[in-house]
Design an enzyme around this catalytic site. Structure first.
Site, PDB file in Angstrom:
ATOM      1  N   GLU A   2      12.926   2.583  13.823  1.00 52.52           N
ATOM      2  CA  GLU A   2      12.044   3.664  13.343  1.00 52.52           C
ATOM      3  C   GLU A   2      10.846   3.759  14.275  1.00 52.52           C
ATOM      4  OE1 GLU A   2      10.294   2.839   9.472  1.00 52.52           O
ATOM      5  OE2 GLU A   2      10.244   0.703   9.896  1.00 52.52           O
ATOM      6  N   LEU A  40      11.211   1.238   6.855  1.00 54.50           N
ATOM      7  CA  LEU A  40      10.586   1.705   5.624  1.00 54.50           C
ATOM      8  C   LEU A  40      11.376   2.917   5.128  1.00 54.50           C
ATOM      9  CD1 LEU A  40       8.093   1.271   3.736  1.00 54.50           C
ATOM     10  CD2 LEU A  40       7.204   3.334   4.802  1.00 54.50           C
ATOM     11  N   LYS A  77       6.400  -2.002   1.947  1.00 53.61           N
ATOM     12  CA  LYS A  77       5.231  -1.377   2.596  1.00 53.61           C
ATOM     13  C   LYS A  77       4.059  -2.349   2.490  1.00 53.61           C
ATOM     14  CE  LYS A  77       3.275   3.276   3.117  1.00 53.61           C
ATOM     15  NZ  LYS A  77       3.389   3.424   4.560  1.00 53.61           N
ATOM     16  N   TYR A 110       0.822  -1.212   0.000  1.00 57.32           N
ATOM     17  CA  TYR A 110       0.000   0.000   0.000  1.00 57.32           C
ATOM     18  C   TYR A 110       0.853   1.257   0.000  1.00 57.32           C
ATOM     19  CZ  TYR A 110       0.906   1.084   4.938  1.00 57.32           C
ATOM     20  OH  TYR A 110       1.515   1.433   6.121  1.00 57.32           O
TER      21      TYR A 110
HETATM   22  C1  LIG Z   1       6.884   1.956   9.513  1.00 59.55           C
HETATM   23  C2  LIG Z   1       6.892   3.263   8.807  1.00 59.55           C
HETATM   24  N1  LIG Z   1       8.027   3.965   8.776  1.00 59.55           N
HETATM   25  C3  LIG Z   1       8.086   5.169   8.144  1.00 59.55           C
HETATM   26  C4  LIG Z   1       6.963   5.733   7.558  1.00 59.55           C
HETATM   27  C5  LIG Z   1       7.062   7.076   6.897  1.00 59.55           C
HETATM   28  O1  LIG Z   1       7.057   6.934   5.495  1.00 59.55           O
HETATM   29  P1  LIG Z   1       6.589   8.123   4.543  1.00 59.55           P
HETATM   30  O2  LIG Z   1       7.461   9.296   4.856  1.00 59.55           O
HETATM   31  O3  LIG Z   1       6.834   7.605   3.171  1.00 59.55           O
HETATM   32  O4  LIG Z   1       5.163   8.364   4.829  1.00 59.55           O
HETATM   33  C6  LIG Z   1       5.760   5.023   7.572  1.00 59.55           C
HETATM   34  C7  LIG Z   1       4.581   5.589   6.926  1.00 59.55           C
HETATM   35  O5  LIG Z   1       3.496   5.098   7.003  1.00 59.55           O
HETATM   36  C8  LIG Z   1       5.722   3.747   8.215  1.00 59.55           C
HETATM   37  O6  LIG Z   1       4.587   3.033   8.251  1.00 59.55           O
END
Ligand SMILES: Cc1ncc(COP(=O)(O)O)c(C=O)c1O
Length: 275
Positions: free
Chosen positions: A176, A200, A144, A31
């Site tokens: 994270e 991620l 993701k 997603y």
């Molecule tokens: C586990 C995780 N880390 C980091 C992020 C941040 O990613 P982004 O900046 O692409 O929204 C998300 C976003 O949903 C996430 O689920």
């Protein structure tokens, strides 16, 4: 509300998800969440590219290429006249009798819809509280995936402790947040976990690193310990929905003087200009 369902824009009330959709049964899919600012998407090509990468990594064939997907998402956005908000998009490995191996002829099921949502001004201005908890997720956090149980449990733990975010660690090293990337500032240098399989690769993480470079803030993409986290001058988290949100307490202890820090503010201002 209009939604994108496979190749068509239809009314939400007409959409039917099969009980044997693999996204529903196994979390077998990927997603994206894309931000919309004043009617315009932010980093749409980057999100579509990451979706394609996530799909590739799990052997999921998407029914259209990146350009077509971008076109469909923009049509969706215009149909719903979203001013500020998000687009949620998911692709599952489709419908098949319940069995773990991939179906012989899988057909991805695509769903996308929009949400009107204001920017998170309270978090951006005042900062948020975070709690530390163990990272119990799988070892491919760079994908993701629709499987979000590890993140759900961590976020629930944060909520039960009156906090907005859970900061995750593996063996004492911060990876994270449950739905964000984590940064710390120490003696003017910005630290964040390297973009490997344990996190991620956040789109706003990448934007923040670009902004840091423009502002000549030294950056180290290195993991750090939870002990080091407590010694930080500043901490903030980044994501599509949280933007660059200062973290002012961790486990109830103040970060720095308990107010959003100077470097965080500088990056927030640069981010503001970017959007
Ligand atoms: C586990 C995780 N880390 C980091 C992020 C941040 O990613 P982004 O900046 O692409 O929204 C998300 C976003 O949903 C996430 O689920």
């Amino acid at each position: 509300m209009t939604i994108l369902f496979n190749h068509q824009l239809i009314d939400r009330s007409q959409a039917r998800i099969d009980i044997e959709d693999r996204g529903y049964q196994f979390g077998d899919g990927v997603y994206e969440v894309i931000r919309v600012y004043e009617g315009k998407t932010f980093c749409l090509p980057e999100h579509v590219e990451r979706l394609q990468r996530s799909a590739r990594e799990i052997g999921l064939k998407l029914p259209y290429d990146g350009q077509r997907l971008e076109e469909l998402l923009l049509q969706l956005l215009h149909a719903n006249r979203i001013h500020n908000g998000t687009i949620y998009l998911q692709a599952s490995r489709g419908v098949a009798p319940r069995s773990h191996p991939f179906p012989k002829k899988p057909q991805a099921v695509i769903v996308a819809y929009t949400n009107e949502a204001e920017r998170p001004y309270a978090s951006l201005n005042n900062g948020i509280g975070a709690v530390i908890t163990e990272d119990i997720r799988w070892l491919r956090c760079d994908i993701k995936s629709l499987n979000l149980l590890g993140a759900v449990l961590a976020k629930q733990y944060a909520a039960e402790n009156g906090c907005e975010e859970a900061i995750l660690h593996r063996d004492g090293r911060v990876t994270e947040g449950s739905s964000t990337n984590v940064f710390r500032v120490k003696d003017g240098t910005l630290y964040t976990h390297p973009a490997n399989h344990l996190i991620l690769h956040g789109i706003n993480r990448a934007v923040t690193l670009e902004l840091a470079q423009e502002l000549q803030i030294p950056v180290k993409e290195e993991s750090f310990t939870t002990d080091a986290l407590f010694q930080s001058d500043e901490i903030f988290v980044t994501s599509t929905t949280m933007e660059i949100s200062p973290v002012i307490t961790v486990n109830g202890r103040k970060v720095g003087d308990g107010k959003p820090g100077k470097v965080t503010r500088q990056l927030q201002q640069a981010f503001e200009k970017r959007i």
